[in-house]
Motif scaffolding. Structure first.
Motif, short mmCIF file in Angstrom:
data_model
loop_
_atom_site.label_atom_id
_atom_site.label_comp_id
_atom_site.label_asym_id
_atom_site.label_seq_id
_atom_site.Cartn_x
_atom_site.Cartn_y
_atom_site.Cartn_z
N LYS A 90 0.86 -1.62 0.34
CA LYS A 90 0.53 0.19 -0.10
C LYS A 90 0.59 1.47 0.23
O LYS A 90 0.90 2.34 -0.94
N GLU A 91 2.13 1.38 1.21
CA GLU A 91 2.89 2.40 1.19
C GLU A 91 3.52 2.72 -0.31
O GLU A 91 4.11 3.65 -0.57
N LEU A 146 2.52 1.64 -3.44
CA LEU A 146 1.35 2.21 -4.99
C LEU A 146 1.08 3.55 -4.52
O LEU A 146 1.52 4.23 -5.15
N ILE A 147 1.55 4.15 -3.08
CA ILE A 147 0.50 5.37 -3.16
C ILE A 147 2.49 6.42 -3.09
O ILE A 147 1.73 7.58 -4.33
N THR A 148 3.33 5.64 -2.88
CA THR A 148 4.67 6.97 -3.35
C THR A 148 4.98 6.19 -4.85
O THR A 148 4.83 7.59 -5.26
N MET A 149 3.88 5.83 -5.40
CA MET A 149 4.14 5.22 -7.22
C MET A 149 3.08 6.68 -7.26
O MET A 149 3.24 7.24 -8.75
N LEU A 150 2.32 6.71 -6.96
CA LEU A 150 1.06 7.36 -7.83
C LEU A 150 1.34 9.09 -7.07
O LEU A 150 0.95 9.97 -7.83
N ILE A 151 2.26 8.57 -6.66
CA ILE A 151 2.98 10.70 -6.13
C ILE A 151 4.11 10.86 -7.10
O ILE A 151 4.06 11.51 -7.76
N MET A 152 4.91 9.76 -7.66
CA MET A 152 5.88 10.15 -8.41
C MET A 152 4.99 10.09 -10.27
O MET A 152 5.51 10.71 -11.00
N ILE A 153 3.59 10.32 -10.31
CA ILE A 153 3.18 10.05 -11.76
C ILE A 153 3.19 11.78 -11.50
O ILE A 153 2.33 12.18 -12.73
N PRO A 195 14.15 3.98 6.28
CA PRO A 195 15.06 3.87 5.82
C PRO A 195 15.81 2.85 4.61
O PRO A 195 16.25 3.31 3.68
N SER A 196 14.74 1.98 4.17
CA SER A 196 14.33 1.36 2.67
C SER A 196 14.28 2.41 1.90
O SER A 196 14.83 2.65 0.92
N LYS A 197 13.45 3.00 2.15
CA LYS A 197 12.47 4.52 1.13
C LYS A 197 13.32 5.11 0.88
O LYS A 197 13.54 5.53 0.07
N SER A 198 14.15 5.81 2.32
CA SER A 198 15.08 6.89 2.13
C SER A 198 16.29 6.44 1.16
O SER A 198 16.62 6.86 0.01
N ASN A 199 16.45 4.80 1.39
CA ASN A 199 18.04 3.96 0.24
C ASN A 199 17.37 4.54 -0.88
O ASN A 199 18.27 4.73 -1.52
#
Length: 101
Positions: free
Chosen positions: A31-32, A34-41, A61-65
């Motif tokens: 879910k996180e 998918l939300i991140t990918m929608l923001i990247m659009i 930290p995983s998303k940050s890296n």
């Protein structure tokens, strides 16, 4: 031929202490992502959010890296693009100069 020798109790204890001292980040859920990918659009928002995800301390930290690696790759690609553009300008500039003379 390999022999499995048991670890000394001191080594095993030190290894367990090392494992228990490591901070484990929570897993980034689907879910996180998918939300991140929608923001990247979203066109301008994505540029801002890349830097927010990469450099703010409140995110996983995983998303940050991931976004730090994304920025490094983007810089490499932009650098290669500029190098090829410069090469293109030099080659065709010299070709045009030789045609005019």
């Amino acid at each position: 031929m390999e022999t499995n020798t048991p670890q000394a109790p001191q080594e095993q204890y030190a290894y367990q202490q090392y494992q228990s001292n490591q901070a484990v980040a929570p897993i980034v859920t689907v879910k996180e992502w998918l939300i991140t990918m929608l923001i990247m659009i979203i066109p301008i928002v994505n540029l801002v959010m890349i830097f927010v995800y990469a450099f703010s301390s409140g995110h996983n930290p995983s998303k940050s890296n991931f976004f730090k690696a994304y920025l490094i790759m983007a810089c490499i690609i932009i650098g290669l693009y500029l190098l090829l553009l410069l090469l293109f300008v030099v080659i065709f500039g010299s070709a045009l100069a030789s045609l005019n003379s």
